[in-house]
Scaffold this motif. Structure first.
Motif, PDB file in Angstrom:
ATOM      1  N   ASN A  40       0.816  -1.212   0.000  1.00  0.00           N
ATOM      2  CA  ASN A  40       0.000   0.000   0.000  1.00  0.00           C
ATOM      3  C   ASN A  40       0.848   1.260   0.000  1.00  0.00           C
ATOM      4  O   ASN A  40       0.501   2.248  -0.645  1.00  0.00           O
ATOM      5  N   HIS A  41       1.986   1.230   0.706  1.00  0.00           N
ATOM      6  CA  HIS A  41       2.796   2.442   0.734  1.00  0.00           C
ATOM      7  C   HIS A  41       3.536   2.665  -0.592  1.00  0.00           C
ATOM      8  O   HIS A  41       3.710   3.813  -1.013  1.00  0.00           O
ATOM      9  N   ARG A  42       3.952   1.605  -1.225  1.00  0.00           N
ATOM     10  CA  ARG A  42       4.572   1.768  -2.542  1.00  0.00           C
ATOM     11  C   ARG A  42       3.555   2.288  -3.546  1.00  0.00           C
ATOM     12  O   ARG A  42       3.889   3.102  -4.409  1.00  0.00           O
ATOM     13  N   LEU A  43       2.322   1.824  -3.428  1.00  0.00           N
ATOM     14  CA  LEU A  43       1.262   2.335  -4.298  1.00  0.00           C
ATOM     15  C   LEU A  43       1.006   3.810  -4.011  1.00  0.00           C
ATOM     16  O   LEU A  43       0.770   4.606  -4.938  1.00  0.00           O
ATOM     17  N   HIS A  44       1.060   4.193  -2.752  1.00  0.00           N
ATOM     18  CA  HIS A  44       0.885   5.597  -2.374  1.00  0.00           C
ATOM     19  C   HIS A  44       1.922   6.481  -3.065  1.00  0.00           C
ATOM     20  O   HIS A  44       1.591   7.538  -3.611  1.00  0.00           O
ATOM     21  N   HIS A  45       3.177   6.060  -3.049  1.00  0.00           N
ATOM     22  CA  HIS A  45       4.211   6.870  -3.683  1.00  0.00           C
ATOM     23  C   HIS A  45       4.083   6.883  -5.202  1.00  0.00           C
ATOM     24  O   HIS A  45       4.370   7.897  -5.840  1.00  0.00           O
ATOM     25  N   ALA A  46       3.662   5.795  -5.770  1.00  0.00           N
ATOM     26  CA  ALA A  46       3.535   5.731  -7.231  1.00  0.00           C
ATOM     27  C   ALA A  46       2.401   6.616  -7.736  1.00  0.00           C
ATOM     28  O   ALA A  46       2.495   7.179  -8.835  1.00  0.00           O
ATOM     29  N   PHE A  47       1.342   6.773  -6.928  1.00  0.00           N
ATOM     30  CA  PHE A  47       0.161   7.514  -7.383  1.00  0.00           C
ATOM     31  C   PHE A  47      -0.315   8.518  -6.336  1.00  0.00           C
ATOM     32  O   PHE A  47      -1.522   8.697  -6.138  1.00  0.00           O
ATOM     33  N   ALA A  48       0.621   9.184  -5.677  1.00  0.00           N
ATOM     34  CA  ALA A  48       0.275  10.086  -4.573  1.00  0.00           C
ATOM     35  C   ALA A  48      -0.742  11.134  -4.994  1.00  0.00           C
ATOM     36  O   ALA A  48      -0.588  11.816  -6.010  1.00  0.00           O
ATOM     37  N   ASP A  49      -1.810  11.244  -4.200  1.00  0.00           N
ATOM     38  CA  ASP A  49      -2.863  12.238  -4.383  1.00  0.00           C
ATOM     39  C   ASP A  49      -3.579  12.130  -5.716  1.00  0.00           C
ATOM     40  O   ASP A  49      -4.021  13.130  -6.287  1.00  0.00           O
ATOM     41  N   THR A  50      -3.703  10.906  -6.201  1.00  0.00           N
ATOM     42  CA  THR A  50      -4.541  10.618  -7.367  1.00  0.00           C
ATOM     43  C   THR A  50      -5.588   9.599  -6.944  1.00  0.00           C
ATOM     44  O   THR A  50      -5.612   9.142  -5.806  1.00  0.00           O
ATOM     45  N   ASP A  51      -6.446   9.218  -7.885  1.00  0.00           N
ATOM     46  CA  ASP A  51      -7.495   8.255  -7.568  1.00  0.00           C
ATOM     47  C   ASP A  51      -6.938   6.890  -7.177  1.00  0.00           C
ATOM     48  O   ASP A  51      -7.625   6.103  -6.519  1.00  0.00           O
ATOM     49  N   ARG A  52      -5.696   6.612  -7.561  1.00  0.00           N
ATOM     50  CA  ARG A  52      -5.113   5.306  -7.260  1.00  0.00           C
ATOM     51  C   ARG A  52      -4.289   5.309  -5.969  1.00  0.00           C
ATOM     52  O   ARG A  52      -3.731   4.297  -5.588  1.00  0.00           O
ATOM     53  N   ASP A  53      -4.226   6.441  -5.308  1.00  0.00           N
ATOM     54  CA  ASP A  53      -3.555   6.539  -4.013  1.00  0.00           C
ATOM     55  C   ASP A  53      -4.468   5.915  -2.959  1.00  0.00           C
ATOM     56  O   ASP A  53      -5.612   6.341  -2.807  1.00  0.00           O
ATOM     57  N   PRO A  54      -4.003   4.911  -2.212  1.00  0.00           N
ATOM     58  CA  PRO A  54      -4.886   4.254  -1.235  1.00  0.00           C
ATOM     59  C   PRO A  54      -5.445   5.187  -0.174  1.00  0.00           C
ATOM     60  O   PRO A  54      -6.570   4.997   0.288  1.00  0.00           O
ATOM     61  N   HIS A  55      -4.655   6.196   0.235  1.00  0.00           N
ATOM     62  CA  HIS A  55      -5.120   7.025   1.349  1.00  0.00           C
ATOM     63  C   HIS A  55      -4.884   8.515   1.133  1.00  0.00           C
ATOM     64  O   HIS A  55      -4.454   9.226   2.040  1.00  0.00           O
ATOM     65  N   SER A  56      -5.202   9.001  -0.059  1.00  0.00           N
ATOM     66  CA  SER A  56      -5.119  10.443  -0.274  1.00  0.00           C
ATOM     67  C   SER A  56      -6.265  11.144   0.448  1.00  0.00           C
ATOM     68  O   SER A  56      -7.411  10.692   0.394  1.00  0.00           O
ATOM     69  N   PRO A  57      -5.988  12.281   1.129  1.00  0.00           N
ATOM     70  CA  PRO A  57      -7.052  13.024   1.810  1.00  0.00           C
ATOM     71  C   PRO A  57      -7.708  14.071   0.905  1.00  0.00           C
ATOM     72  O   PRO A  57      -8.310  15.024   1.398  1.00  0.00           O
ATOM     73  N   ARG A  58      -7.591  13.905  -0.402  1.00  0.00           N
ATOM     74  CA  ARG A  58      -8.219  14.862  -1.320  1.00  0.00           C
ATOM     75  C   ARG A  58      -9.706  14.993  -1.007  1.00  0.00           C
ATOM     76  O   ARG A  58     -10.362  14.008  -0.653  1.00  0.00           O
ATOM     77  N   PRO A  59     -10.262  16.208  -1.144  1.00  0.00           N
ATOM     78  CA  PRO A  59     -11.691  16.406  -0.857  1.00  0.00           C
ATOM     79  C   PRO A  59     -12.570  15.441  -1.644  1.00  0.00           C
ATOM     80  O   PRO A  59     -12.313  15.172  -2.821  1.00  0.00           O
ATOM     81  N   ARG A  60     -13.571  14.902  -1.000  1.00  0.00           N
ATOM     82  CA  ARG A  60     -14.539  14.014  -1.632  1.00  0.00           C
ATOM     83  C   ARG A  60     -15.894  14.703  -1.624  1.00  0.00           C
ATOM     84  O   ARG A  60     -16.765  14.393  -0.829  1.00  0.00           O
ATOM     85  N   GLY A  61     -16.015  15.686  -2.524  1.00  0.00           N
ATOM     86  CA  GLY A  61     -17.197  16.522  -2.583  1.00  0.00           C
ATOM     87  C   GLY A  61     -16.812  17.986  -2.428  1.00  0.00           C
ATOM     88  O   GLY A  61     -15.630  18.337  -2.391  1.00  0.00           O
ATOM     89  N   THR A  62     -17.792  18.849  -2.309  1.00  0.00           N
ATOM     90  CA  THR A  62     -17.552  20.289  -2.227  1.00  0.00           C
ATOM     91  C   THR A  62     -17.708  20.777  -0.791  1.00  0.00           C
ATOM     92  O   THR A  62     -18.339  20.133   0.051  1.00  0.00           O
ATOM     93  N   GLY A  63     -17.114  21.944  -0.527  1.00  0.00           N
ATOM     94  CA  GLY A  63     -17.265  22.571   0.775  1.00  0.00           C
ATOM     95  C   GLY A  63     -16.566  21.825   1.895  1.00  0.00           C
ATOM     96  O   GLY A  63     -15.746  20.930   1.669  1.00  0.00           O
ATOM     97  N   TRP A  64     -16.917  22.196   3.122  1.00  0.00           N
ATOM     98  CA  TRP A  64     -16.247  21.616   4.277  1.00  0.00           C
ATOM     99  C   TRP A  64     -16.581  20.134   4.446  1.00  0.00           C
ATOM    100  O   TRP A  64     -15.746  19.372   4.939  1.00  0.00           O
ATOM    101  N   ARG A  65     -17.759  19.713   3.991  1.00  0.00           N
ATOM    102  CA  ARG A  65     -18.103  18.299   4.083  1.00  0.00           C
ATOM    103  C   ARG A  65     -17.179  17.451   3.208  1.00  0.00           C
ATOM    104  O   ARG A  65     -16.720  16.389   3.611  1.00  0.00           O
ATOM    105  N   GLY A  66     -16.914  17.956   2.007  1.00  0.00           N
ATOM    106  CA  GLY A  66     -16.019  17.234   1.107  1.00  0.00           C
ATOM    107  C   GLY A  66     -14.611  17.150   1.653  1.00  0.00           C
ATOM    108  O   GLY A  66     -13.955  16.107   1.546  1.00  0.00           O
ATOM    109  N   ARG A  67     -14.143  18.251   2.268  1.00  0.00           N
ATOM    110  CA  ARG A  67     -12.805  18.238   2.860  1.00  0.00           C
ATOM    111  C   ARG A  67     -12.744  17.300   4.068  1.00  0.00           C
ATOM    112  O   ARG A  67     -11.756  16.587   4.261  1.00  0.00           O
ATOM    113  N   ALA A  68     -13.815  17.308   4.882  1.00  0.00           N
ATOM    114  CA  ALA A  68     -13.852  16.428   6.051  1.00  0.00           C
ATOM    115  C   ALA A  68     -13.860  14.962   5.629  1.00  0.00           C
ATOM    116  O   ALA A  68     -13.169  14.125   6.225  1.00  0.00           O
TER     117      ALA A  68
END
Length: 305
Positions: A105-133
């Motif tokens: 999982n960590h090697r995958l994280h580095h290969a695709f950091a902050d993309t849809d294929r990153d296992p644990h990117s905290p990118r917003p999932r939706g709009t506003g504060w709810r998406g960020r949370a």
């Protein structure tokens, strides 16, 4: 139960395994920590409890940061057999997943950091504060309940060929249990009391796992959300100085993403990196070799990655 880690699991087995790992990793430490607070309300917290918490935290945090992260994932140094075994066992006792799971999982994280294929990117999932949370929750702990269906063997072929590491990998649940039982046994021997046993299990076991989980997961979530960016890498990795002590230097995350193969995350003299210092000590003792350090003092001075 342990044998299922000895071979590459099928897709169905991976789903079952991921579900077990999620509930084991999240549920038990939370329940144990609540139990520790209730127990402390009635019986207090002793110096032995604190010592066992600190000692077990340091051992397992080194297993995670120096072991699972810098050695097993990034191969930032070569280790002697005793060191390899210690790091694998200590990392497993942290209860963050067996070696193969953690590394894949960590090697995958580095290969695709902050993309849809990153296992644990905290990118917003939706709009506003709810998406960020929602994004922060996913990056911190939610991803464990939604582990991507990946071919672990594709990302861990080096360790799948190592029989000793795979044997330790197969005994993961046993090692997690030992990480809880050992501080209880030590607490009982030191205090010669049942309270010492219970306190050791609760504070050196469950509370220690819970605390280390939060520190490690904060690098995944907050480490890609807030903090400073020294190097202009393609992802959103950040440095968070306040988290350097509990993560043993793992929170210099932007530094790390700029040069993942280095054994140290420190780029300035004042940046605390206890895991890196531990690796340097092992190097001086001749227990590890081919350690990848920052190339020169000029790298530190001019801010090069």
């Amino acid at each position: 139960m342990s044998a299922e880690f000895a071979t590459t699991p099928s897709v169905h087995d991976r789903d079952v395994l991921a579900s077990r790992l999620a509930y084991l990793t999240v549920g038990l430490p939370v329940a144990g920590t609540v139990g520790a607070v209730v127990y402390a309300f009635y019986f207090g917290v002793t110096a032995c409890d604190v010592a066992l918490f600190v000692g077990m935290y340091l051992i397992t945090a080194l297993g995670v940061e120096a072991g699972l992260h810098r050695y097993f994932t990034h191969r930032s140094f070569e280790a002697s057999e005793p060191v390899r075994v210690f790091l694998a066992i200590a990392g497993s006792m942290a209860a963050q997943g067996p070696v193969v799971f953690w590394v894949a999982n960590h090697r995958l994280h580095h290969a695709f950091a902050d993309t849809d294929r990153d296992p644990h990117s905290p990118r917003p999932r939706g709009t506003g504060w709810r998406g960020r949370a929602k994004g922060l929750w996913h990056g911190h702990v939610g991803w464990l309940f939604d582990v991507k269906k990946i071919d672990w063997s594709r990302h861990t072929r080096d360790w799948l060929a190592d029989r000793r590491v795979m044997k330790i990998n197969a005994w993961y649940f046993t090692l997690v249990a030992l990480g809880i039982v050992i501080p209880g046994a030590v607490g009982g021997l030191v205090t010669q009391s049942v309270h010492g046993v219970v306190g050791g299990i609760l504070w050196g076991g469950f509370v220690r796992i819970f605390a280390l989980d939060q520190a490690t997961w904060a690098v995944n979530s907050l480490g890609h959300t807030i903090g400073t960016r020294t190097f202009p890498v393609r992802d959103q990795s950040r440095n968070i100085a306040a988290l350097a002590p509990p993560t043993l230097g793992g929170s210099w995350h932007n530094n790390h993403h700029a040069r993942p193969a280095l054994a140290q995350t420190r780029r300035q003299w004042w940046q605390l990196d206890l895991a890196g210092d531990f690796i340097r000590l092992l190097d001086r003792l001749g227990l590890v070799h081919q350690v990848r350090y920052v190339n020169s003092q000029s790298d530190l001075a001019d801010g090069a990655p």
